[in-house]
Write an enzyme that holds these catalytic residues in place. Sequence first.
Site, PDB file in Angstrom:
ATOM      1  N   SER A  20     -13.891  63.391  52.868  1.00 33.77           N
ATOM      2  CA  SER A  20     -15.074  63.850  51.388  1.00 33.77           C
ATOM      3  C   SER A  20     -16.542  63.073  52.056  1.00 33.77           C
ATOM      4  O   SER A  20     -16.156  62.249  51.965  1.00 33.77           O
ATOM      5  CB  SER A  20     -13.948  63.757  50.054  1.00 33.77           C
ATOM      6  OG  SER A  20     -15.021  63.165  49.557  1.00 33.77           O
TER       7      SER A  20
ATOM      8  N   TYR B 129      -8.956  57.997  45.664  1.00 34.69           N
ATOM      9  CA  TYR B 129      -8.740  59.222  46.361  1.00 34.69           C
ATOM     10  C   TYR B 129     -10.258  58.738  47.124  1.00 34.69           C
ATOM     11  O   TYR B 129     -10.171  58.411  48.677  1.00 34.69           O
ATOM     12  CB  TYR B 129      -9.817  60.356  45.693  1.00 34.69           C
ATOM     13  CG  TYR B 129     -10.891  60.992  45.923  1.00 34.69           C
ATOM     14  CD1 TYR B 129      -9.329  62.994  46.695  1.00 34.69           C
ATOM     15  CD2 TYR B 129     -12.055  61.576  46.604  1.00 34.69           C
ATOM     16  CE1 TYR B 129      -9.549  63.868  46.620  1.00 34.69           C
ATOM     17  CE2 TYR B 129     -12.280  62.307  47.300  1.00 34.69           C
ATOM     18  CZ  TYR B 129     -11.210  63.506  47.515  1.00 34.69           C
ATOM     19  OH  TYR B 129     -11.849  64.694  47.793  1.00 34.69           O
TER      20      TYR B 129
ATOM     21  N   LYS C 184      -9.950  59.083  51.285  1.00 31.48           N
ATOM     22  CA  LYS C 184     -10.663  59.144  51.920  1.00 31.48           C
ATOM     23  C   LYS C 184     -11.313  58.752  53.443  1.00 31.48           C
ATOM     24  O   LYS C 184     -11.633  59.374  54.145  1.00 31.48           O
ATOM     25  CB  LYS C 184     -12.079  59.983  51.546  1.00 31.48           C
ATOM     26  CG  LYS C 184     -10.530  61.227  50.521  1.00 31.48           C
ATOM     27  CD  LYS C 184     -10.689  62.201  51.447  1.00 31.48           C
ATOM     28  CE  LYS C 184      -9.515  63.336  51.110  1.00 31.48           C
ATOM     29  NZ  LYS C 184      -8.890  65.098  51.346  1.00 31.48           N
TER      30      LYS C 184
ATOM     31  N   THR D  94     -14.146  74.774  44.035  1.00 28.73           N
ATOM     32  CA  THR D  94     -12.294  75.140  44.141  1.00 28.73           C
ATOM     33  C   THR D  94     -11.926  74.182  42.667  1.00 28.73           C
ATOM     34  O   THR D  94     -11.723  73.606  41.364  1.00 28.73           O
ATOM     35  CB  THR D  94     -11.758  73.891  45.132  1.00 28.73           C
ATOM     36  OG1 THR D  94     -12.140  72.500  44.421  1.00 28.73           O
ATOM     37  CG2 THR D  94     -12.796  74.171  46.016  1.00 28.73           C
TER      38      THR D  94
HETATM   39  N1  LIG Z   1     -13.759  71.059  47.379  1.00 30.71           N
HETATM   40  C1  LIG Z   1     -14.737  70.496  47.420  1.00 30.71           C
HETATM   41  O1  LIG Z   1     -15.989  69.656  46.948  1.00 30.71           O
HETATM   42  C2  LIG Z   1     -13.615  68.578  48.295  1.00 30.71           C
HETATM   43  C3  LIG Z   1     -15.285  67.824  48.091  1.00 30.71           C
HETATM   44  C4  LIG Z   1     -14.476  67.404  49.425  1.00 30.71           C
HETATM   45  C5  LIG Z   1     -13.358  67.200  49.898  1.00 30.71           C
HETATM   46  N2  LIG Z   1     -13.097  67.822  49.980  1.00 30.71           N
HETATM   47  C6  LIG Z   1     -10.947  68.088  50.377  1.00 30.71           C
HETATM   48  O2  LIG Z   1     -10.645  69.330  50.385  1.00 30.71           O
HETATM   49  C7  LIG Z   1      -9.417  69.219  50.730  1.00 30.71           C
HETATM   50  C8  LIG Z   1      -9.491  70.421  49.633  1.00 30.71           C
HETATM   51  O3  LIG Z   1      -9.987  70.094  48.198  1.00 30.71           O
HETATM   52  P1  LIG Z   1      -9.634  71.668  47.335  1.00 30.71           P
HETATM   53  O4  LIG Z   1     -10.856  71.028  46.325  1.00 30.71           O
HETATM   54  O5  LIG Z   1      -9.688  72.685  47.641  1.00 30.71           O
HETATM   55  O6  LIG Z   1      -7.947  71.277  46.596  1.00 30.71           O
HETATM   56  P2  LIG Z   1      -7.477  72.486  45.363  1.00 30.71           P
HETATM   57  O7  LIG Z   1      -8.431  73.393  45.459  1.00 30.71           O
HETATM   58  O8  LIG Z   1      -6.155  70.936  44.577  1.00 30.71           O
HETATM   59  O9  LIG Z   1      -7.026  72.780  46.660  1.00 30.71           O
HETATM   60  C9  LIG Z   1      -5.644  71.283  46.969  1.00 30.71           C
HETATM   61  C10 LIG Z   1      -4.615  71.774  48.000  1.00 30.71           C
HETATM   62  O10 LIG Z   1      -3.404  70.670  48.793  1.00 30.71           O
HETATM   63  C11 LIG Z   1      -2.212  71.278  47.791  1.00 30.71           C
HETATM   64  N3  LIG Z   1      -1.481  70.068  48.480  1.00 30.71           N
HETATM   65  C12 LIG Z   1      -1.562  69.262  47.621  1.00 30.71           C
HETATM   66  N4  LIG Z   1      -0.885  67.957  47.594  1.00 30.71           N
HETATM   67  C13 LIG Z   1      -0.574  68.754  48.924  1.00 30.71           C
HETATM   68  C14 LIG Z   1       1.562  67.327  48.959  1.00 30.71           C
HETATM   69  N5  LIG Z   1       1.803  66.783  48.642  1.00 30.71           N
HETATM   70  N6  LIG Z   1       2.213  68.240  49.404  1.00 30.71           N
HETATM   71  C15 LIG Z   1       1.436  70.254  50.179  1.00 30.71           C
HETATM   72  N7  LIG Z   1       0.207  70.016  49.876  1.00 30.71           N
HETATM   73  C16 LIG Z   1      -0.542  70.042  49.436  1.00 30.71           C
HETATM   74  C17 LIG Z   1      -2.446  71.728  47.024  1.00 30.71           C
HETATM   75  O11 LIG Z   1      -1.272  72.365  46.653  1.00 30.71           O
HETATM   76  P3  LIG Z   1      -0.668  72.915  44.887  1.00 30.71           P
HETATM   77  O12 LIG Z   1      -1.115  74.613  45.410  1.00 30.71           O
HETATM   78  O13 LIG Z   1       0.850  73.271  45.435  1.00 30.71           O
HETATM   79  O14 LIG Z   1      -1.382  72.178  44.008  1.00 30.71           O
HETATM   80  C18 LIG Z   1      -3.544  72.678  47.185  1.00 30.71           C
HETATM   81  O15 LIG Z   1      -2.893  73.903  48.178  1.00 30.71           O
HETATM   82  C19 LIG Z   1      -9.205  67.501  50.270  1.00 30.71           C
HETATM   83  O16 LIG Z   1      -8.269  66.653  51.512  1.00 30.71           O
HETATM   84  C20 LIG Z   1     -10.061  67.816  49.370  1.00 30.71           C
HETATM   85  O17 LIG Z   1      -9.740  66.175  49.474  1.00 30.71           O
HETATM   86  C21 LIG Z   1     -12.796  69.139  48.747  1.00 30.71           C
END
Ligand SMILES: NC(=O)c1ccc[n+]([C@@H]2O[C@H](COP(=O)([O-])OP(=O)(O)OC[C@H]3O[C@@H](n4cnc5c(N)ncnc54)[C@H](OP(=O)(O)O)[C@@H]3O)[C@@H](O)[C@H]2O)c1
Length: 324
Positions: free
Chosen positions: A184, A210, A214, A245
Amino acid sequence: MPLPRLFDAALDRLVLPGYSRLGYLARSAGWTSLPDGTLTGRTVAVTGASAGLGEATVAGLVRLGADVEMVVRDRGRGEAARDRVLAAHPGARVTVARCDLSDLADVRRYAADARDRLIALHGLVHNAGVLPAERTETAAGHELCLATHVLGPFLLTRELLPLLRAGSPPERPGNPSRVVFVSSGGMYTASMHVDDPEFLAGRFSGGAAYARTKRMQVVLAELLADDLAASGVVVHSMHPGWADTPGVAGSMPAFHRITGPFLRTVQQGADTAVWLQAAREPGRCSGVFWHDRTPRPTHYLPRGVESPAERAGLWALCVDATAA
Ligand SMILES: NC(=O)c1ccc[n+]([C@@H]2O[C@H](COP(=O)([O-])OP(=O)(O)OC[C@H]3O[C@@H](n4cnc5c(N)ncnc54)[C@H](OP(=O)(O)O)[C@@H]3O)[C@@H](O)[C@H]2O)c1
Protein backbone atom coordinates in the site's frame (compact mmCIF):
# COMPACT_ATOMS: atom_id res chain seq x y z
CA MET A 1 2.59 7.87 -25.77
CA PRO A 2 4.11 7.21 -22.29
CA LEU A 3 3.77 9.99 -19.75
CA PRO A 4 6.93 12.17 -19.48
CA ARG A 5 8.95 10.81 -16.56
CA LEU A 6 9.00 14.08 -14.62
CA PHE A 7 5.23 14.53 -14.89
CA ASP A 8 4.71 10.91 -13.79
CA ALA A 9 7.00 11.43 -10.77
CA ALA A 10 5.18 14.68 -9.89
CA LEU A 11 1.83 12.83 -9.88
CA ASP A 12 3.38 10.29 -7.54
CA ARG A 13 4.81 12.83 -5.09
CA LEU A 14 1.53 14.79 -4.95
CA VAL A 15 -0.19 11.54 -3.85
CA LEU A 16 -3.86 12.43 -4.53
CA PRO A 17 -3.55 12.89 -8.31
CA GLY A 18 -1.18 9.93 -8.66
CA TYR A 19 -3.05 7.46 -6.44
CA SER A 20 -6.52 8.39 -7.67
CA ARG A 21 -8.16 7.43 -10.95
CA LEU A 22 -6.67 10.59 -12.48
CA GLY A 23 -3.17 9.12 -12.18
CA TYR A 24 -4.33 5.86 -13.67
CA LEU A 25 -6.06 7.55 -16.60
CA ALA A 26 -3.05 9.79 -17.35
CA ARG A 27 -0.56 6.90 -17.22
CA SER A 28 -2.61 4.17 -18.87
CA ALA A 29 -3.12 6.29 -22.01
CA GLY A 30 0.47 5.38 -22.93
CA TRP A 31 0.26 1.63 -22.23
CA THR A 32 -0.03 -1.15 -24.78
CA SER A 33 -2.56 -3.73 -23.68
CA LEU A 34 -1.44 -7.30 -23.13
CA PRO A 35 -3.02 -9.64 -25.68
CA ASP A 36 -5.65 -12.13 -24.51
CA GLY A 37 -3.89 -15.48 -24.17
CA THR A 38 -0.65 -14.02 -22.75
CA LEU A 39 -1.08 -16.23 -19.67
CA THR A 40 -2.45 -19.34 -21.35
CA GLY A 41 -0.89 -22.41 -19.75
CA ARG A 42 0.06 -20.54 -16.56
CA THR A 43 -1.53 -21.12 -13.16
CA VAL A 44 -1.69 -18.28 -10.63
CA ALA A 45 -2.93 -18.35 -7.03
CA VAL A 46 -4.51 -15.16 -5.63
CA THR A 47 -5.16 -14.75 -1.90
CA GLY A 48 -8.06 -12.67 -0.60
CA ALA A 49 -9.85 -13.41 -3.88
CA SER A 50 -13.40 -13.18 -2.54
CA ALA A 51 -13.82 -9.40 -2.96
CA GLY A 52 -12.33 -6.10 -4.06
CA LEU A 53 -8.91 -6.05 -5.70
CA GLY A 54 -8.41 -9.80 -5.27
CA GLU A 55 -11.54 -10.63 -7.26
CA ALA A 56 -10.58 -8.04 -9.90
CA THR A 57 -7.08 -9.56 -10.11
CA VAL A 58 -8.63 -12.98 -10.74
CA ALA A 59 -10.80 -11.49 -13.52
CA GLY A 60 -7.78 -9.75 -15.08
CA LEU A 61 -5.73 -12.96 -15.01
CA VAL A 62 -8.43 -15.16 -16.57
CA ARG A 63 -8.97 -12.55 -19.29
CA LEU A 64 -5.32 -13.15 -20.22
CA GLY A 65 -5.91 -16.91 -20.26
CA ALA A 66 -4.52 -18.00 -16.88
CA ASP A 67 -5.87 -20.83 -14.76
CA VAL A 68 -6.52 -19.23 -11.37
CA GLU A 69 -6.69 -20.64 -7.84
CA MET A 70 -8.86 -18.32 -5.75
CA VAL A 71 -7.58 -18.58 -2.17
CA VAL A 72 -10.30 -17.40 0.22
CA ARG A 73 -11.03 -17.63 3.93
CA ASP A 74 -14.79 -18.10 3.47
CA ARG A 75 -15.88 -20.68 0.91
CA GLY A 76 -19.35 -19.15 0.41
CA ARG A 77 -17.96 -15.67 -0.36
CA GLY A 78 -15.28 -17.26 -2.53
CA GLU A 79 -17.79 -19.23 -4.58
CA ALA A 80 -19.98 -16.14 -5.01
CA ALA A 81 -16.91 -14.25 -6.33
CA ARG A 82 -16.04 -17.17 -8.61
CA ASP A 83 -19.60 -17.10 -10.02
CA ARG A 84 -19.26 -13.37 -10.77
CA VAL A 85 -15.93 -14.02 -12.55
CA LEU A 86 -17.46 -16.89 -14.55
CA ALA A 87 -20.48 -14.76 -15.51
CA ALA A 88 -18.10 -12.19 -17.02
CA HIS A 89 -15.66 -14.77 -18.43
CA PRO A 90 -17.61 -17.94 -19.33
CA GLY A 91 -15.36 -20.98 -19.54
CA ALA A 92 -12.64 -19.49 -17.33
CA ARG A 93 -10.67 -22.11 -15.40
CA VAL A 94 -10.97 -21.08 -11.75
CA THR A 95 -10.87 -23.12 -8.56
CA VAL A 96 -11.80 -21.97 -5.07
CA ALA A 97 -9.62 -23.11 -2.16
CA ARG A 98 -10.09 -22.19 1.47
CA CYS A 99 -7.25 -20.74 3.53
CA ASP A 100 -7.11 -18.21 6.36
CA LEU A 101 -3.80 -16.42 5.74
CA SER A 102 -3.60 -15.24 9.34
CA ASP A 103 -3.66 -18.84 10.63
CA LEU A 104 -0.25 -20.44 10.11
CA ALA A 105 -1.58 -23.97 10.65
CA ASP A 106 -4.24 -23.35 8.01
CA VAL A 107 -1.60 -21.99 5.61
CA ARG A 108 0.39 -25.22 6.05
CA ARG A 109 -2.74 -27.32 5.51
CA TYR A 110 -3.73 -25.41 2.36
CA ALA A 111 -0.20 -25.54 0.90
CA ALA A 112 0.00 -29.32 1.43
CA ASP A 113 -3.36 -29.69 -0.33
CA ALA A 114 -2.18 -27.44 -3.22
CA ARG A 115 1.02 -29.48 -3.59
CA ASP A 116 -1.13 -32.64 -3.87
CA ARG A 117 -3.48 -31.17 -6.48
CA LEU A 118 -1.33 -28.89 -8.66
CA ILE A 119 1.61 -29.74 -10.91
CA ALA A 120 3.07 -26.23 -10.98
CA LEU A 121 2.37 -22.64 -10.04
CA HIS A 122 3.59 -19.76 -12.22
CA GLY A 123 2.37 -16.99 -9.96
CA LEU A 124 1.28 -16.18 -6.43
CA VAL A 125 -0.40 -12.86 -5.56
CA HIS A 126 -0.38 -12.01 -1.84
CA ASN A 127 -3.45 -9.78 -1.87
CA ALA A 128 -5.34 -10.65 1.36
CA GLY A 129 -5.43 -7.61 3.62
CA VAL A 130 -7.07 -6.22 6.76
CA LEU A 131 -7.28 -2.94 8.65
CA PRO A 132 -8.62 -3.84 12.11
CA ALA A 133 -10.17 -1.22 14.38
CA GLU A 134 -8.72 -2.85 17.50
CA ARG A 135 -5.67 -4.90 18.33
CA THR A 136 -6.62 -8.47 17.56
CA GLU A 137 -4.59 -11.62 18.10
CA THR A 138 -4.74 -14.81 16.07
CA ALA A 139 -5.05 -18.22 17.72
CA ALA A 140 -1.24 -18.47 17.64
CA GLY A 141 -0.96 -15.12 19.44
CA HIS A 142 0.16 -12.89 16.57
CA GLU A 143 -1.21 -9.41 15.92
CA LEU A 144 -3.67 -9.72 13.02
CA CYS A 145 -1.99 -7.36 10.48
CA LEU A 146 1.39 -8.99 11.10
CA ALA A 147 -0.07 -12.47 10.64
CA THR A 148 -2.17 -11.64 7.55
CA HIS A 149 0.27 -9.39 5.66
CA VAL A 150 3.67 -10.82 6.64
CA LEU A 151 3.84 -14.17 8.45
CA GLY A 152 1.11 -15.97 6.46
CA PRO A 153 2.48 -14.82 3.06
CA PHE A 154 6.07 -15.66 4.07
CA LEU A 155 5.04 -19.18 5.10
CA LEU A 156 2.80 -19.66 2.04
CA THR A 157 5.62 -18.60 -0.32
CA ARG A 158 8.00 -21.08 1.27
CA GLU A 159 5.45 -23.91 1.37
CA LEU A 160 4.51 -23.38 -2.28
CA LEU A 161 8.14 -23.11 -3.47
CA PRO A 162 8.21 -26.62 -4.96
CA LEU A 163 5.23 -25.66 -7.16
CA LEU A 164 6.70 -22.24 -8.04
CA ARG A 165 10.03 -23.85 -8.94
CA ALA A 166 8.21 -26.40 -11.08
CA GLY A 167 6.65 -23.45 -12.94
CA SER A 168 10.12 -22.10 -13.79
CA PRO A 169 12.11 -25.08 -15.11
CA PRO A 170 15.76 -24.14 -15.87
CA GLU A 171 15.39 -25.52 -19.41
CA ARG A 172 12.75 -22.84 -20.10
CA PRO A 173 14.36 -19.60 -18.85
CA GLY A 174 12.98 -16.13 -19.54
CA ASN A 175 9.54 -16.40 -17.99
CA PRO A 176 10.04 -17.07 -14.28
CA SER A 177 7.34 -17.77 -11.73
CA ARG A 178 6.34 -14.54 -10.03
CA VAL A 179 5.40 -13.78 -6.42
CA VAL A 180 3.71 -10.41 -5.91
CA PHE A 181 2.93 -8.66 -2.62
CA VAL A 182 0.05 -6.18 -2.80
CA SER A 183 1.34 -3.53 -0.40
CA SER A 184 0.00 0.00 0.00
CA GLY A 185 1.12 3.59 -0.55
CA GLY A 186 0.37 3.88 3.18
CA MET A 187 3.69 2.12 3.78
CA TYR A 188 5.49 5.39 2.96
CA THR A 189 4.21 6.73 6.29
CA ALA A 190 5.77 4.00 8.44
CA SER A 191 8.91 2.18 9.35
CA MET A 192 8.86 -1.51 10.21
CA HIS A 193 9.25 -1.39 14.02
CA VAL A 194 10.91 -4.82 14.06
CA ASP A 195 11.70 -4.21 17.73
CA ASP A 196 7.93 -4.41 18.43
CA PRO A 197 6.41 -6.41 15.54
CA GLU A 198 3.35 -7.47 17.57
CA PHE A 199 2.47 -3.83 18.39
CA LEU A 200 2.59 -4.38 22.15
CA ALA A 201 4.11 -0.99 23.05
CA GLY A 202 2.13 2.24 23.01
CA ARG A 203 -1.48 2.83 22.05
CA PHE A 204 -2.63 0.53 19.25
CA SER A 205 -3.76 2.09 16.00
CA GLY A 206 -5.13 -0.10 13.19
CA GLY A 207 -3.83 2.36 10.60
CA ALA A 208 -0.33 2.27 12.07
CA ALA A 209 -0.32 -1.55 12.31
CA TYR A 210 -1.51 -1.69 8.70
CA ALA A 211 1.19 0.74 7.46
CA ARG A 212 4.00 -0.96 9.42
CA THR A 213 3.16 -4.38 8.02
CA LYS A 214 2.67 -2.98 4.50
CA ARG A 215 6.22 -1.57 4.84
CA MET A 216 7.37 -5.02 6.01
CA GLN A 217 5.85 -6.54 2.86
CA VAL A 218 8.01 -4.30 0.65
CA VAL A 219 11.18 -5.22 2.55
CA LEU A 220 10.18 -8.89 2.68
CA ALA A 221 9.75 -8.93 -1.11
CA GLU A 222 13.34 -7.65 -1.43
CA LEU A 223 14.62 -10.24 1.06
CA LEU A 224 12.77 -13.10 -0.64
CA ALA A 225 14.01 -11.89 -4.04
CA ASP A 226 17.59 -12.25 -2.77
CA ASP A 227 16.88 -15.58 -1.11
CA LEU A 228 15.29 -16.99 -4.28
CA ALA A 229 17.72 -15.40 -6.75
CA ALA A 230 19.02 -18.77 -7.95
CA SER A 231 15.62 -20.48 -7.98
CA GLY A 232 14.00 -19.09 -11.12
CA VAL A 233 11.33 -17.36 -9.02
CA VAL A 234 11.11 -13.55 -8.96
CA VAL A 235 9.47 -11.56 -6.17
CA HIS A 236 7.96 -8.08 -6.45
CA SER A 237 5.79 -5.73 -4.40
CA MET A 238 3.41 -3.07 -5.65
CA HIS A 239 0.77 -0.63 -4.50
CA PRO A 240 -2.58 -0.22 -6.22
CA GLY A 241 -3.26 3.46 -5.51
CA TRP A 242 -6.70 4.13 -4.01
CA ALA A 243 -9.49 1.90 -5.27
CA ASP A 244 -13.16 1.68 -4.38
CA THR A 245 -13.45 -1.68 -2.60
CA PRO A 246 -15.59 -3.11 0.22
CA GLY A 247 -12.48 -2.91 2.41
CA VAL A 248 -11.99 0.82 1.89
CA ALA A 249 -15.71 1.55 2.33
CA GLY A 250 -15.90 -0.53 5.52
CA SER A 251 -12.60 0.31 7.23
CA MET A 252 -12.25 3.97 6.20
CA PRO A 253 -15.78 5.36 5.71
CA ALA A 254 -14.77 9.05 6.00
CA PHE A 255 -11.90 8.62 3.50
CA HIS A 256 -14.26 6.73 1.20
CA ARG A 257 -16.89 9.49 1.40
CA ILE A 258 -14.42 12.31 0.69
CA THR A 259 -12.36 10.65 -2.04
CA GLY A 260 -15.24 8.65 -3.55
CA PRO A 261 -15.40 10.34 -6.98
CA PHE A 262 -11.63 10.07 -7.38
CA LEU A 263 -11.17 6.45 -6.32
CA ARG A 264 -10.04 3.95 -8.94
CA THR A 265 -12.26 1.13 -10.08
CA VAL A 266 -11.19 -2.29 -8.84
CA GLN A 267 -9.94 -3.13 -12.36
CA GLN A 268 -7.74 -0.03 -12.33
CA GLY A 269 -6.44 -0.85 -8.84
CA ALA A 270 -5.70 -4.47 -9.82
CA ASP A 271 -4.03 -3.59 -13.12
CA THR A 272 -0.40 -3.63 -11.92
CA ALA A 273 -0.80 -6.90 -9.98
CA VAL A 274 -2.11 -8.54 -13.18
CA TRP A 275 0.56 -6.88 -15.36
CA LEU A 276 3.34 -8.11 -13.05
CA GLN A 277 2.22 -11.69 -13.76
CA ALA A 278 2.13 -11.24 -17.50
CA ALA A 279 4.57 -8.61 -18.80
CA ARG A 280 8.18 -9.32 -19.81
CA GLU A 281 9.90 -6.52 -17.87
CA PRO A 282 9.07 -7.80 -14.32
CA GLY A 283 10.22 -11.26 -15.41
CA ARG A 284 13.71 -9.88 -15.98
CA CYS A 285 14.25 -8.37 -12.51
CA SER A 286 13.33 -9.14 -8.91
CA GLY A 287 12.77 -7.30 -5.65
CA VAL A 288 11.27 -4.18 -7.25
CA PHE A 289 8.41 -2.02 -5.87
CA TRP A 290 5.88 -1.01 -8.57
CA HIS A 291 2.92 1.29 -9.03
CA ASP A 292 1.08 1.76 -12.31
CA ARG A 293 3.49 -0.55 -14.18
CA THR A 294 6.53 1.54 -13.17
CA PRO A 295 9.26 0.92 -10.55
CA ARG A 296 8.86 3.38 -7.67
CA PRO A 297 11.19 4.44 -4.85
CA THR A 298 10.55 2.65 -1.56
CA HIS A 299 11.56 5.79 0.39
CA TYR A 300 11.41 9.45 -0.53
CA LEU A 301 13.77 10.52 2.26
CA PRO A 302 16.95 8.82 3.50
CA ARG A 303 15.51 9.02 7.02
CA GLY A 304 13.75 5.77 7.84
CA VAL A 305 15.62 3.57 5.37
CA GLU A 306 15.91 0.12 6.96
CA SER A 307 19.33 -0.74 8.39
CA PRO A 308 20.92 -4.13 7.63
CA ALA A 309 20.13 -5.10 11.26
CA GLU A 310 16.44 -4.24 10.82
CA ARG A 311 16.28 -6.21 7.58
CA ALA A 312 17.95 -9.19 9.27
CA GLY A 313 15.49 -8.74 12.16
CA LEU A 314 12.50 -9.02 9.83
CA TRP A 315 13.91 -12.18 8.26
CA ALA A 316 14.59 -13.73 11.68
CA LEU A 317 11.09 -12.80 12.85
CA CYS A 318 9.51 -14.54 9.85
CA VAL A 319 11.68 -17.65 10.13
CA ASP A 320 11.19 -17.97 13.90
CA ALA A 321 7.45 -17.27 13.93
CA THR A 322 6.68 -19.71 11.11
CA ALA A 323 8.87 -22.59 12.33
CA ALA A 324 6.69 -25.68 12.75
N1 LIG B 1 -8.40 -0.62 -2.04
C1 LIG B 1 -7.36 0.19 -1.92
O1 LIG B 1 -7.44 1.39 -2.21
C2 LIG B 1 -6.06 -0.34 -1.43
C3 LIG B 1 -5.00 0.57 -1.29
C4 LIG B 1 -3.77 0.10 -0.89
C5 LIG B 1 -3.58 -1.25 -0.66
N2 LIG B 1 -4.62 -2.12 -0.78
C6 LIG B 1 -4.37 -3.54 -0.52
O2 LIG B 1 -5.00 -4.33 -1.50
C7 LIG B 1 -5.39 -5.59 -0.93
C8 LIG B 1 -6.88 -5.81 -1.21
O3 LIG B 1 -7.58 -4.74 -0.61
P1 LIG B 1 -9.13 -4.45 -0.90
O4 LIG B 1 -9.27 -2.99 -0.83
O5 LIG B 1 -9.58 -5.21 -2.09
O6 LIG B 1 -9.74 -5.08 0.44
P2 LIG B 1 -11.14 -5.83 0.73
O7 LIG B 1 -12.20 -5.32 -0.14
O8 LIG B 1 -11.32 -5.74 2.21
O9 LIG B 1 -10.78 -7.34 0.36
C9 LIG B 1 -9.83 -8.00 1.14
C10 LIG B 1 -9.83 -9.46 0.80
O10 LIG B 1 -8.88 -10.10 1.66
C11 LIG B 1 -9.54 -11.19 2.27
N3 LIG B 1 -8.94 -11.53 3.55
C12 LIG B 1 -8.83 -10.75 4.65
N4 LIG B 1 -8.23 -11.43 5.64
C13 LIG B 1 -7.96 -12.65 5.15
C14 LIG B 1 -7.35 -13.81 5.68
N5 LIG B 1 -6.93 -13.84 6.95
N6 LIG B 1 -7.23 -14.90 4.90
C15 LIG B 1 -7.67 -14.88 3.64
N7 LIG B 1 -8.26 -13.83 3.06
C16 LIG B 1 -8.41 -12.72 3.83
C17 LIG B 1 -10.99 -10.79 2.38
O11 LIG B 1 -11.79 -11.93 2.57
P3 LIG B 1 -13.31 -11.84 3.14
O12 LIG B 1 -14.18 -11.66 1.93
O13 LIG B 1 -13.48 -13.17 3.77
O14 LIG B 1 -13.35 -10.70 4.10
C18 LIG B 1 -11.19 -10.12 1.04
O15 LIG B 1 -11.37 -11.09 0.02
C19 LIG B 1 -5.07 -5.50 0.55
O16 LIG B 1 -3.87 -6.15 0.82
C20 LIG B 1 -4.94 -4.01 0.81
O17 LIG B 1 -4.05 -3.73 1.87
C21 LIG B 1 -5.86 -1.69 -1.17
